[in-house]
Write a protein that holds these residues in place. Structure first.
Motif, PDB file in Angstrom:
ATOM      1  N   THR A 130       0.829  -1.201   0.000  1.00  0.00           N
ATOM      2  CA  THR A 130       0.000   0.000   0.000  1.00  0.00           C
ATOM      3  C   THR A 130       0.865   1.253   0.000  1.00  0.00           C
ATOM      4  O   THR A 130       0.614   2.203  -0.763  1.00  0.00           O
ATOM      5  CB  THR A 130      -0.931   0.004   1.228  1.00  0.00           C
ATOM      6  OG1 THR A 130      -1.835  -1.095   1.135  1.00  0.00           O
ATOM      7  CG2 THR A 130      -1.710   1.300   1.330  1.00  0.00           C
ATOM      8  N   ALA A 131       1.881   1.273   0.863  1.00  0.00           N
ATOM      9  CA  ALA A 131       2.757   2.444   0.965  1.00  0.00           C
ATOM     10  C   ALA A 131       3.505   2.694  -0.336  1.00  0.00           C
ATOM     11  O   ALA A 131       3.674   3.848  -0.761  1.00  0.00           O
ATOM     12  CB  ALA A 131       3.738   2.260   2.120  1.00  0.00           C
ATOM     13  N   ALA A 132       3.947   1.621  -0.984  1.00  0.00           N
ATOM     14  CA  ALA A 132       4.680   1.770  -2.242  1.00  0.00           C
ATOM     15  C   ALA A 132       3.811   2.426  -3.308  1.00  0.00           C
ATOM     16  O   ALA A 132       4.254   3.315  -4.042  1.00  0.00           O
ATOM     17  CB  ALA A 132       5.178   0.407  -2.715  1.00  0.00           C
ATOM     18  N   GLN A 133       2.541   2.007  -3.391  1.00  0.00           N
ATOM     19  CA  GLN A 133       1.640   2.610  -4.375  1.00  0.00           C
ATOM     20  C   GLN A 133       1.332   4.060  -4.029  1.00  0.00           C
ATOM     21  O   GLN A 133       1.259   4.920  -4.911  1.00  0.00           O
ATOM     22  CB  GLN A 133       0.345   1.796  -4.446  1.00  0.00           C
ATOM     23  CG  GLN A 133      -0.638   2.295  -5.503  1.00  0.00           C
ATOM     24  CD  GLN A 133      -0.053   2.267  -6.902  1.00  0.00           C
ATOM     25  OE1 GLN A 133       0.487   1.250  -7.352  1.00  0.00           O
ATOM     26  NE2 GLN A 133      -0.119   3.402  -7.599  1.00  0.00           N
ATOM     27  N   LEU A 134       1.158   4.348  -2.735  1.00  0.00           N
ATOM     28  CA  LEU A 134       0.851   5.713  -2.330  1.00  0.00           C
ATOM     29  C   LEU A 134       2.008   6.661  -2.634  1.00  0.00           C
ATOM     30  O   LEU A 134       1.781   7.831  -2.971  1.00  0.00           O
ATOM     31  CB  LEU A 134       0.520   5.755  -0.837  1.00  0.00           C
ATOM     32  CG  LEU A 134      -0.849   5.197  -0.449  1.00  0.00           C
ATOM     33  CD1 LEU A 134      -0.933   4.990   1.055  1.00  0.00           C
ATOM     34  CD2 LEU A 134      -1.960   6.128  -0.926  1.00  0.00           C
ATOM     35  N   ARG A 135       3.236   6.175  -2.530  1.00  0.00           N
ATOM     36  CA  ARG A 135       4.383   7.035  -2.858  1.00  0.00           C
ATOM     37  C   ARG A 135       4.402   7.393  -4.339  1.00  0.00           C
ATOM     38  O   ARG A 135       4.897   8.456  -4.723  1.00  0.00           O
ATOM     39  CB  ARG A 135       5.688   6.358  -2.443  1.00  0.00           C
ATOM     40  CG  ARG A 135       5.860   6.249  -0.931  1.00  0.00           C
ATOM     41  CD  ARG A 135       7.259   5.792  -0.528  1.00  0.00           C
ATOM     42  NE  ARG A 135       7.350   5.691   0.919  1.00  0.00           N
ATOM     43  CZ  ARG A 135       7.324   4.549   1.601  1.00  0.00           C
ATOM     44  NH1 ARG A 135       7.226   3.394   0.935  1.00  0.00           N
ATOM     45  NH2 ARG A 135       7.405   4.543   2.906  1.00  0.00           N
ATOM     46  N   ILE A 136       3.868   6.501  -5.160  1.00  0.00           N
ATOM     47  CA  ILE A 136       3.741   6.793  -6.592  1.00  0.00           C
ATOM     48  C   ILE A 136       2.609   7.798  -6.822  1.00  0.00           C
ATOM     49  O   ILE A 136       2.753   8.765  -7.576  1.00  0.00           O
ATOM     50  CB  ILE A 136       3.487   5.498  -7.389  1.00  0.00           C
ATOM     51  CG1 ILE A 136       4.693   4.566  -7.302  1.00  0.00           C
ATOM     52  CG2 ILE A 136       3.163   5.815  -8.849  1.00  0.00           C
ATOM     53  CD1 ILE A 136       4.435   3.179  -7.851  1.00  0.00           C
ATOM     54  N   ASP A 137       1.481   7.576  -6.144  1.00  0.00           N
ATOM     55  CA  ASP A 137       0.310   8.428  -6.328  1.00  0.00           C
ATOM     56  C   ASP A 137       0.493   9.821  -5.728  1.00  0.00           C
ATOM     57  O   ASP A 137      -0.076  10.799  -6.234  1.00  0.00           O
ATOM     58  CB  ASP A 137      -0.921   7.775  -5.702  1.00  0.00           C
ATOM     59  CG  ASP A 137      -1.301   6.456  -6.359  1.00  0.00           C
ATOM     60  OD1 ASP A 137      -0.877   6.226  -7.510  1.00  0.00           O
ATOM     61  OD2 ASP A 137      -2.012   5.654  -5.714  1.00  0.00           O
ATOM     62  N   TYR A 138       1.260   9.899  -4.637  1.00  0.00           N
ATOM     63  CA  TYR A 138       1.433  11.165  -3.921  1.00  0.00           C
ATOM     64  C   TYR A 138       2.918  11.434  -3.659  1.00  0.00           C
ATOM     65  O   TYR A 138       3.384  11.392  -2.516  1.00  0.00           O
ATOM     66  CB  TYR A 138       0.671  11.137  -2.594  1.00  0.00           C
ATOM     67  CG  TYR A 138      -0.809  10.925  -2.754  1.00  0.00           C
ATOM     68  CD1 TYR A 138      -1.664  11.991  -3.040  1.00  0.00           C
ATOM     69  CD2 TYR A 138      -1.376   9.654  -2.631  1.00  0.00           C
ATOM     70  CE1 TYR A 138      -3.031  11.806  -3.196  1.00  0.00           C
ATOM     71  CE2 TYR A 138      -2.739   9.460  -2.782  1.00  0.00           C
ATOM     72  CZ  TYR A 138      -3.561  10.536  -3.071  1.00  0.00           C
ATOM     73  OH  TYR A 138      -4.915  10.343  -3.224  1.00  0.00           O
TER      74      TYR A 138
END
Length: 330
Positions: A130-138
């Motif tokens: 989840t954190a990895a995807q959020l770093r891409i999104d934000y």
């Protein structure tokens, strides 16, 4: 948020921060739960990587109204919440896949007040993804995941205030009153005067609607429930005959809660190497979850006992779900 000396409990200098010893705690909890009467397992053990994936599937089911109702409310009311709080930081308890979190982060960012997001979850692998995807999104927001069991004292990395602490999905319903007050009291004690607490709660409604939500036609909730035994087999080398158990969930109007159980179809004995042998009679159950449903007075009482008071009460038009924005008293 007040961080104090609790930050010393964080292990490691890079996220995700780990603040507990999950295997030792699991053995302790399983021993207590399965040697007591009636037998029970804590619902936090649903959420290994497979369990988290199954729960995300549950949230997409037509019978499971909770996620859709809460998402609609967030989309409708989050602008006024962010305007009122102006949060620099978002802390989310039991973050899971953080799908609804995008609604909050997007509003915070558009208001120019989004600095960091701290998702807290017990499932390390799921949280890392989840954190990895959020770093891409934000990429402009600092993502600082914390791997922790929220039912135990946990620490946060330093975050900027004001902070919005979100506890969504009606996860509060998994806790009997005393445990809910214990958890929320810890949160209230960590909040500063400018911080706010955003709670999502499922409301009392037609029992048939509730029962369908926990007994879906595709059997996903049954698989989710049974996975807790699969997890004990995987992680504790237990030998539960999983196919000899069946899912059973029902709503109690008297107690305003769903009870979820696993029923043993046969009498048998299970061996868990670090615990010993545990016998099950035919028809005996393991209670795996409680899910309380609320009305405004019930939530007012629980929050007040925890040192919190509601500033905004935001129910859905159909009375299915509510959001509550609260501040710490004193």
């Amino acid at each position: 948020m007040k961080n104090g000396n609790r930050a010393s409990e964080i292990v490691g200098s890079t996220p995700p921060y780990t603040v507990h010893h999950p295997h030792v705690q699991m053995v302790r909890d399983v021993r207590t739960g399965l040697t007591g009467s009636p037998k029970q397992l804590a619902p936090k053990y649903f959420y290994d990587e497979r369990g988290s994936e199954l729960f995300e599937e549950i949230t997409q089911l037509p019978e499971y109204y909770l996620t859709r109702a809460e998402r609609s409310l967030l989309e409708l009311r989050i602008a006024e919440v962010v305007k009122a709080v102006r949060p620099c930081s978002l802390v989310e308890l039991g973050a899971g896949s953080a799908t609804k979190t995008h609604i909050i982060l997007d509003e915070m960012r558009s208001s120019g007040c989004a600095e960091c997001y701290v998702p807290i979850d017990v499932s390390k692998d799921f949280l890392k993804a989840t954190a990895a995807q959020l770093r891409i999104d934000y990429p402009d927001i600092q993502i600082m995941p914390v791997v922790s069991d929220i039912t135990k004292p946990f620490s946060l990395p330093p975050v900027a205030s004001p902070t919005l602490v979100a506890f969504l999905g009606s996860t509060i319903g998994n806790f009997p009153r005393e445990e809910a007050v214990h958890l929320l009291s810890h949160i209230a004690g960590e909040m500063g005067p400018s911080d706010r607490f955003l709670l999502g709660a499922d409301l009392i409604k037609d029992p048939d609607v509730i029962n369908r939500a926990y007994n879906d036609s595709k059997g996903v909730t049954a698989a989710f429930n049974l996975n807790i035994l699969e997890r004990l087999n995987r992680e504790l080398n237990a030998n539960f005959p999983v196919s000899d158990y069946e899912h059973h969930a029902f709503y109690s109007s008297e107690h305003h809660r769903v009870e979820m159980h696993l029923i043993a179809r046969t009498s048998h004995t299970v061996t868990i190497p670090e615990i010993g042998e545990i016998s099950f009679a035919k028809g005996e159950t393991i209670r795996t979850e409680l899910s309380y449903k609320y009305d405004r007075p019930m939530l007012d009482e629980i929050l007040s006992a925890s040192g919190l008071s509601i500033e905004k009460w935001m129910p859905a038009d159909d009375g299915s779900f509510a959001l509550a924005l609260a501040r710490a008293e004193g």
